[in-house]
Design an enzyme around this catalytic site. Sequence first.
Site, short mmCIF file in Angstrom:
data_model
loop_
_atom_site.label_atom_id
_atom_site.label_comp_id
_atom_site.label_asym_id
_atom_site.label_seq_id
_atom_site.Cartn_x
_atom_site.Cartn_y
_atom_site.Cartn_z
N ASP A 115 0.86 -1.17 0.00
CA ASP A 115 0.00 0.00 0.00
C ASP A 115 0.90 1.23 0.00
O ASP A 115 1.68 1.43 0.93
CB ASP A 115 -0.86 -0.04 1.28
CG ASP A 115 -2.19 0.64 1.11
OD1 ASP A 115 -2.20 1.73 0.50
OD2 ASP A 115 -3.20 0.11 1.59
N ASP A 173 -2.73 4.78 -2.63
CA ASP A 173 -3.76 5.42 -1.81
C ASP A 173 -4.14 6.79 -2.39
O ASP A 173 -3.27 7.56 -2.79
CB ASP A 173 -3.18 5.59 -0.40
CG ASP A 173 -4.20 6.02 0.63
OD1 ASP A 173 -5.13 5.24 0.89
OD2 ASP A 173 -4.06 7.13 1.18
N GLU A 191 -6.38 3.92 -5.91
CA GLU A 191 -7.61 4.19 -5.16
C GLU A 191 -8.04 5.60 -5.50
O GLU A 191 -7.29 6.56 -5.29
CB GLU A 191 -7.37 4.06 -3.66
CG GLU A 191 -8.67 4.15 -2.89
CD GLU A 191 -8.55 4.82 -1.53
OE1 GLU A 191 -9.42 4.59 -0.69
OE2 GLU A 191 -7.60 5.59 -1.31
N HIS A 231 -11.14 -2.13 4.18
CA HIS A 231 -10.93 -1.69 5.56
C HIS A 231 -11.58 -0.35 5.87
O HIS A 231 -11.47 0.13 6.99
CB HIS A 231 -9.42 -1.59 5.80
CG HIS A 231 -8.80 -0.53 4.92
ND1 HIS A 231 -8.72 -0.66 3.54
CD2 HIS A 231 -8.29 0.69 5.22
CE1 HIS A 231 -8.18 0.43 3.05
NE2 HIS A 231 -7.91 1.27 4.04
N ASP A 232 -12.20 0.29 4.88
CA ASP A 232 -12.87 1.57 5.11
C ASP A 232 -14.39 1.44 5.09
O ASP A 232 -15.10 2.43 5.18
CB ASP A 232 -12.50 2.58 4.01
CG ASP A 232 -11.03 3.02 4.08
OD1 ASP A 232 -10.46 3.01 5.18
OD2 ASP A 232 -10.49 3.38 3.02
#
Length: 541
Positions: free
Chosen positions: A95, A190, A242, A316-317
Amino acid sequence: MSFKEKVIYQIYPKSFLDTNQDGVGDLAGIKQKLPYLQQLGVDMIWLNPVYVSPQKDNGYDIADYKSVNPLFGSMEGLEELIFAAQELKIDIMFDMVLNHVSTEHIWFQKALAGEKKYQDYFILRDQPTDWVSKFGGNAWAPFGDTGNYYLHLFDKTQADLNWRNPELREELYEVVRFWMDKGVKGFRFDVINLIGKDEELKDCAENDGKPAYTDRPINHEYLRDLNQATYGADSEIITVGEMSATSIPECILYTKPERHELNMTFNFHHLKVDYVDGKKWTQMPFDFTRLKELFHTWGTQMSEENGWNALFWNNHDQPRALNRFVDVDNYRVEGAKMLASAIHLNRGTPYIYMGEEIGMVDPDFTSMDQYVDVESLNAYQEMLDAGKSEVDAFEIVKAKSRDNSRTPMQWSSEKYSGFSTVNPWISVGKTANEINVAKELQEGSIFSYYQKLIRLRKDYPLIAEGSYEAFLPDHPQIYGYLRRLGKESLLVINNFFPQETTIEIPDEFLTGKILINNYEDEVIDKNIQLKPYQSIAIYCD
Ligand code: TEU
Ligand code: CA
């Protein structure tokens, strides 16, 4: 194997498996569970950030890009994990948080101490704009006692980087190369569509200021540059961006192969269909018509223009999709499989978020003390400040918090769900005794359904490569689509509701074969009666 045939599994390291009994998941835990992932059949695992970080935003506040946080293990341990995974033909995706760094990063510290070189790494202004931080409040904070302000689109401790500075860009490319040299084969970038800020930053009341810094034309230049300076020459590397509040035309530009930016993009529009007026901290049942429309427009346009989507329901969000889109009390198993089919047979690369393959659900926390996430805590306070009662604000946090997906992986019905022998950093979900890996492998059917879907993508090039067309776009209960490649075609029908419904099968599929079905014994007839949350895929060549 191309990235179109692969399936990627996301691990939230903090919550996967704790092997040294400190309550926090670790790299050794991931290594220990590699055979489980191999059994599932995934090709790559994406790890959320494991770098040195004060963990204000669980690792998305990086203090040192070229390090491993002792919380998770050591650089040696990471190298062992990469090697052990490769032995099982599983690659690692890292990430990359290149939009911002922790204010504890040496660059920010040196900038604060007055070093001009490092001040140019950040976005400093003598006047803040009216932009709103994604974690609440104004997006600018005082830069020490200089009288200036620094931009932070996320938490105050996450300072945005100044991509206009070529020296800064080179530092970040060096970071990507560093991890490539370690054997990392995938990168998830990200909020990468926020890196290209305008030179002149202006007030923008619309949508909290988003149009002023999202998907700016220069963003594409930076991505082409990044591609060229790092992963571009290595065809094995997989990249996914993302994208925050993005659009179809932009994602086509980001992913069209001849533009050499990224392989694919995540977007979140389909996960906002249960937001009132686009606002996260609200509650309503999901809007099925809107969900379907989004899938069809993204599916069709990306297909026509040769763009590529990352397909996912969970991360995870996000609260668990089962709690949002399925009558989970009555149809958890059927619903889990239907949701899986809806994306795994689709055009794009599917991602599985840990626990999804056993049908994990939200933890059902009972008190605010159980929440850890900075965004949730800020939002709760903001709701109280705006006059909501504690009870009402709690109900919303409970439905919407990112912590819903961050609870420990449920391995067994042992204490702390087999995740650790000590009290974990965040509470275990209430269902751990009923929903866990040990039980699923013994008597469940969701895990094996996922295995089958992953296998199908590899056995049928049509699933990886075929085009996308909407099927019955106006049906009130069905999300259906057609995939075509040469003479082959696939019809995928998903009933998104607990009510039965009958549909007519197009003639060309009457002689086809059922590739996968979440109920048993279905024969292909002109009219098929679909059971609650039924999903069927019919193939013909
Ligand atoms: O998320 C970006 C992002 O847009 C989401 O944070 C979203 O705004 C939020 O989750 C709404 O609930 C990425 C990471 O996935 C997230 O975990 C980080 O907190 C964020 O970036 C900052 O790095
Ligand atoms: Ca540990």
